[in-house]
Scaffold this motif. Sequence first.
Motif, PDB file in Angstrom:
ATOM      1  N   ASP A 166       0.758  -1.232  -0.035  1.00  0.00           N
ATOM      2  CA  ASP A 166      -0.209   0.125  -0.006  1.00  0.00           C
ATOM      3  C   ASP A 166       0.858   1.247   0.087  1.00  0.00           C
ATOM      4  O   ASP A 166       0.659   2.232  -0.700  1.00  0.00           O
ATOM      5  N   ASP A 167       1.920   1.167   1.048  1.00  0.00           N
ATOM      6  CA  ASP A 167       2.812   2.237   1.040  1.00  0.00           C
ATOM      7  C   ASP A 167       3.486   2.558  -0.468  1.00  0.00           C
ATOM      8  O   ASP A 167       3.457   3.803  -1.076  1.00  0.00           O
ATOM      9  N   LEU A 168       3.738   1.542  -1.094  1.00  0.00           N
ATOM     10  CA  LEU A 168       4.595   1.567  -2.583  1.00  0.00           C
ATOM     11  C   LEU A 168       3.418   2.359  -3.455  1.00  0.00           C
ATOM     12  O   LEU A 168       3.816   3.134  -4.274  1.00  0.00           O
ATOM     13  N   PHE A 169       2.289   1.753  -3.386  1.00  0.00           N
ATOM     14  CA  PHE A 169       1.101   2.445  -4.495  1.00  0.00           C
ATOM     15  C   PHE A 169       1.047   4.079  -4.373  1.00  0.00           C
ATOM     16  O   PHE A 169       0.824   4.763  -5.212  1.00  0.00           O
ATOM     17  N   ARG A 170       1.133   4.123  -2.905  1.00  0.00           N
ATOM     18  CA  ARG A 170       0.929   5.872  -2.688  1.00  0.00           C
ATOM     19  C   ARG A 170       2.261   6.512  -3.126  1.00  0.00           C
ATOM     20  O   ARG A 170       1.891   7.589  -3.604  1.00  0.00           O
ATOM     21  N   ILE A 171       3.349   5.894  -3.042  1.00  0.00           N
ATOM     22  CA  ILE A 171       4.618   6.474  -3.547  1.00  0.00           C
ATOM     23  C   ILE A 171       4.401   6.605  -5.003  1.00  0.00           C
ATOM     24  O   ILE A 171       4.689   7.555  -5.853  1.00  0.00           O
ATOM     25  N   MET A 172       3.930   5.377  -5.682  1.00  0.00           N
ATOM     26  CA  MET A 172       3.835   5.648  -7.107  1.00  0.00           C
ATOM     27  C   MET A 172       2.996   6.728  -7.600  1.00  0.00           C
ATOM     28  O   MET A 172       3.184   7.384  -8.528  1.00  0.00           O
ATOM     29  N   ARG A 173       1.861   7.154  -7.062  1.00  0.00           N
ATOM     30  CA  ARG A 173       1.008   8.258  -7.349  1.00  0.00           C
ATOM     31  C   ARG A 173       1.731   9.229  -6.969  1.00  0.00           C
ATOM     32  O   ARG A 173       1.489  10.201  -8.012  1.00  0.00           O
ATOM     33  N   GLN A 174       2.510   9.489  -6.043  1.00  0.00           N
ATOM     34  CA  GLN A 174       3.219  10.871  -5.741  1.00  0.00           C
ATOM     35  C   GLN A 174       4.144  10.903  -6.880  1.00  0.00           C
ATOM     36  O   GLN A 174       4.398  12.387  -7.401  1.00  0.00           O
ATOM     37  N   LEU A 175       4.825  10.041  -7.530  1.00  0.00           N
ATOM     38  CA  LEU A 175       5.687  10.157  -8.472  1.00  0.00           C
ATOM     39  C   LEU A 175       4.911  10.593  -9.910  1.00  0.00           C
ATOM     40  O   LEU A 175       5.555  11.457 -10.594  1.00  0.00           O
ATOM     41  N   THR A 176       3.941   9.946 -10.212  1.00  0.00           N
ATOM     42  CA  THR A 176       3.347  10.362 -11.305  1.00  0.00           C
ATOM     43  C   THR A 176       2.770  11.598 -11.261  1.00  0.00           C
ATOM     44  O   THR A 176       2.690  12.313 -12.364  1.00  0.00           O
ATOM     45  N   ASP A 177       2.233  12.190 -10.003  1.00  0.00           N
ATOM     46  CA  ASP A 177       1.955  13.495  -9.824  1.00  0.00           C
ATOM     47  C   ASP A 177       2.972  14.557 -10.358  1.00  0.00           C
ATOM     48  O   ASP A 177       2.862  15.673 -10.761  1.00  0.00           O
ATOM     49  N   ARG A 178       4.223  14.019 -10.166  1.00  0.00           N
ATOM     50  CA  ARG A 178       5.349  15.072 -10.429  1.00  0.00           C
ATOM     51  C   ARG A 178       5.819  14.637 -11.971  1.00  0.00           C
ATOM     52  O   ARG A 178       7.111  15.136 -12.119  1.00  0.00           O
ATOM     53  N   GLY A 179       5.039  14.091 -12.602  1.00  0.00           N
ATOM     54  CA  GLY A 179       5.445  13.731 -14.009  1.00  0.00           C
ATOM     55  C   GLY A 179       6.192  12.647 -14.523  1.00  0.00           C
ATOM     56  O   GLY A 179       6.455  12.645 -15.463  1.00  0.00           O
TER      57      GLY A 179
END
Lengths: 509, 342
Positions: free
Chosen positions: A184-197
Amino acid sequence: MSGPLTGEPLALEARNITKRFPGVLANDSVDFALEKGEIHALLGENGAGKSTLMNVIYGLYSPDEGQICVDGKEVAIRDPNDAIAHGIGMVHQHFMLVPVFTVAENIVLGSEITRGPTLDMRQAERQIRRLSEEFGLQVDPQAVVEDLAVGEQQRVEIVKALYRDARILVLDEPTAVLTPQEADDLFRIMRQLTDRGVSIIFITHKLKEVLAVADHITVMRRGRVVGTTTPEETDEQGLASMMVGRDVVLEVDKSPAQPQQIVLEVQNLSVQDERGVVAVRDVSFEVRAGEILGIAGVQGNGQTELVEALTGLRAPQSGRILLDGREVPFHNPRYLIEHGVAHIPEDRQKHGLVLPYSIADNLVLSTYYREPFSRGVQRRQRPINARAGALIEEFDVRAPGAFTPAGNLSGGNQQKVIVARELSRRLRLLVANQPTRGLDVGSIEFIHRRMVQVRDEQIAVLLVSAELDEILSLADRIVVMYHGRIVATLATAQATRDKLGLLMAGSGL
Amino acid sequence: MEGTIVHTPRPSSISRFLRNYGVAVAVVLLILIGSGISYSITPLRTTAVLAATLRASTPLALGALCGLYGERSGVINIGIEGQMLLSAFTAFLINAYVGNLLLGVLVGVLTGAVMGLFLAFMSVTLRMDQIIGGTVLNILAFGLTGYFYQQGLTTPGKLQPIPLGPLADLPLVGQVLFNNPPITYLTLLLVALSQYVLFFTRWGLRTRAVGEHPRAADTVGINVYFMRYANVIIGGCLAGLAGAYLTLEQVGSFERMMTNGRGFLALAMMIFGKWNPLGAWGASLLIGFTYAFQTRLQFMGTIEIPPQFFGMLPYLLTIIVLAGFVGRARPPAADGVPYEKE
C-alpha cells in the motif's frame, strides 16, 4: 487519476520489438506505448516476455528487431548507460543493491560526486535528502542496506533511479516481496511520482493490484501483446482470461468431501526449532482419506516445524505420529516415502529440487534406487528418460527438454516438476506447504486442480498455507495454528475470512 | 519487515573503526609498548629487531595488497607466490646482466603485471576456476625459475638504505623508520594509498561494488570485466614489486623457491586484516616481527634449541591467528565467482 494528455508525445514507445533466445521467441513483434505521467501495468504469466521487453528497454538485451522512441524521438539503447542517459530507470525484482554499502554509496554508484579524486559523500547525502523530501520517499542515506527492511530497500532503489533523473520508471514485480502494508505504501509513492510527471511501467501478475493502481493495462502472453485495456473496461476474470488465453476458474470447483478412515493421526506432538525453542506444542489432529485438512496461520507459528516433523526432516521432542494406524519412526524420510507420504515443500528451490540436476533426474529423486530406474548399483537412464517424458507431458511442464537443469525453469514449472514427482508414486498422504507461493494464475489453477483430484482418489491431504483464500477454497476442514498450538478446528462451511483472521491473530472467539 | 521504517541502531564510528582495524591497532600498540620496555634494557638489539620487522613485513604487506585488489574486485589470487617468485627472478636477471637496479625493479613489476593479466584472462574471460588459475601461475613460476636458475650468478650490488636527513638520527625511530631502502619506504606509501583508493575514491567504490554484487554494478553502467582486469593487474604489479624486493633489496641474489611461502602467508595476512590495507599491514608487521625475532634468537645462540624450531615461528603464528583470532571475517560476496553478462 491523471488521464492521457492529448497531443503530447508518448513518454516511451516500443515498436515491433522481437527478441529470440536459443529455442525461444521471447518477444514477438511487441508494441508498447507509455503515456506521460501514467501508471501502465504490464501483466502476464511467468515467461510471457514481460521481463525480456523491459530488459530490452533498459539496454540489458539488444533486440533482434524493432525500435524504441523516448519523447517521440527514436533512440539507440545499447547498454544501461544509454537507458539512464535517456531518463529510463529500473527497479529490478531482485534488488540491485550492494548489501554492505550504505544507502548513499548504493545510490551514487556509477554516477559518483567527487571533489578532486575524493568521493564527496556529504554532497551526495544532501542531494539524496533533497530527493527524498521532494518525492516523499523516506530513506536514511547513512544506513547500511543489509540492515534495512525489504520495503525500505525498494525505496532506496527508487531514489537511485530518481538520482539519475529518471522520468520513466520500470518496476519489475515490485510487490512480490512486500507485505500488504508495504505494498500500500508503494502504491501511494507511485501516485506521488506520477503527480510529479514520472511515468511508471508496473510489471506484475497480481490482478487485484493492477485494477487498483493502473491507468492502462497491457497484457502479454507467450511473447506477444494480447491487448491493452483499462481498469474500467475489465475485471479480474477478464484479465485472467487474457493472461492465460482461455477462461480461468479463479474459484476451485470441487464436490463435497467424502472422508473415509483416518490416514494420519498426530498425538501430542511437540517440536523444537533449530534454536531449541519449542515451536510446536502438544498438537493433536487427524487427517482422513478423501479430505483436505487446511492448516491456517500467520507464518512462523510452527507450521514449518510441524511439516518437517511429519515428513521426517526433523525429530520431534515428544508425541506420536501414526500412519494408517501404525506408529512412524521419527526422522526417517525414506520410511515415509516408501509408505506413501508425498511432500511439496515450502521452499521449492532449497528442499524441493536439486537445481543443477536435469528435470529427468529430479523426477526420480525419491525412486532412483528402485526398479526400473536402477538395477543393482547401476542407474538405468532409459526408463528414467521415458518416465520424464511422460510426466512432462502429463503435468504440462514447459521446458526445452527433459535434460534442462531444473534451475533454468520458471517458478511455476519448477513447482510442476515437484508435483509431478510427488504425485506419481503410490500415495496415502500428501503434505503440501505453501504449494502456490509466488506462482502465476495458470500454475495456481493447475496445482489446485491436481490437489482436489488427489483428494477425490481417496488420499489424505494436509495443506499448509498462509493465504486465506487458498485455505478457504481448497480445505474441507480447517485448523488454526497460533504460537505452536492448534487454537481452533472448524468446518470450512462455518469459516469466514474475518473469523479466521481473528483466530490467526490469537484472539479467541 | 513489520513497520515501514525500521531504524536499526548504527554502530558508532569508533566501534566500526576498531572492528575493521583492531588488528592493526593492537599489533602496533603491542610492538610499541614491548619495544619501549625492551629499549630501556637493550637499546641496540631492540632497534635491530624493529628495523628487521619492518623489512620482513614488506613483501608480506605487498603480497597482501596484491591479494586484496584482486579479491575486493571478486578475483581470488592464490598465484601471488608464483608472481613474486618469477618477478624476483626476472628482476635479478636484469640487474645481473644490465647492472641497472631501477630497470631490474621495473622489469620485476612488469613481470607481475603480465602474470596478473594472464590470471585475469583465465578467471574473467575464460571463467576458469580461479583456484586452478592461481595454481597455473605458481607451477609456471616454479618451473621457469627452476629451469633457468644459474648457480653462482651474482649481481653488482643491491638497493641501499637511504637515510632521511636529520630524521634518521633520532634514537630508535630514526633507525627503524627513516633509514630504509626504497621499496620499504614505497610499501608504507602504497599501504596508505591503497587504503585511500579503496575507501575514498570512485575507483575504490566501483571496485568494491564489483566484488560484492557485480550485477548491481553492471546495471548502473560499470564495466565489470574492465574493473576486474585492472585490479588484478594492479595487484600483479604489487606482487612483482615484492619479488624485486626479495632479490634486489633484501638478499641480493636469487635462490630456488626463495619466496618460501610468503605469497601464501600474504593471503593469510589479507584475511587476518579483514580485506583492509591497514589491517593487512598490521598483520604483516606481526608476522614480520616473528621473522625478526626468530632470527635474533638464532644469532644469540644461548638457548640449546635447533634453529629450525625458531624458523617455524612465523608459520605457527599464522596458523594460530587464522584458526582462532580472525572471528567473523567476511570476504567480498562475489569473491571467486566469475561474472557472466546475460
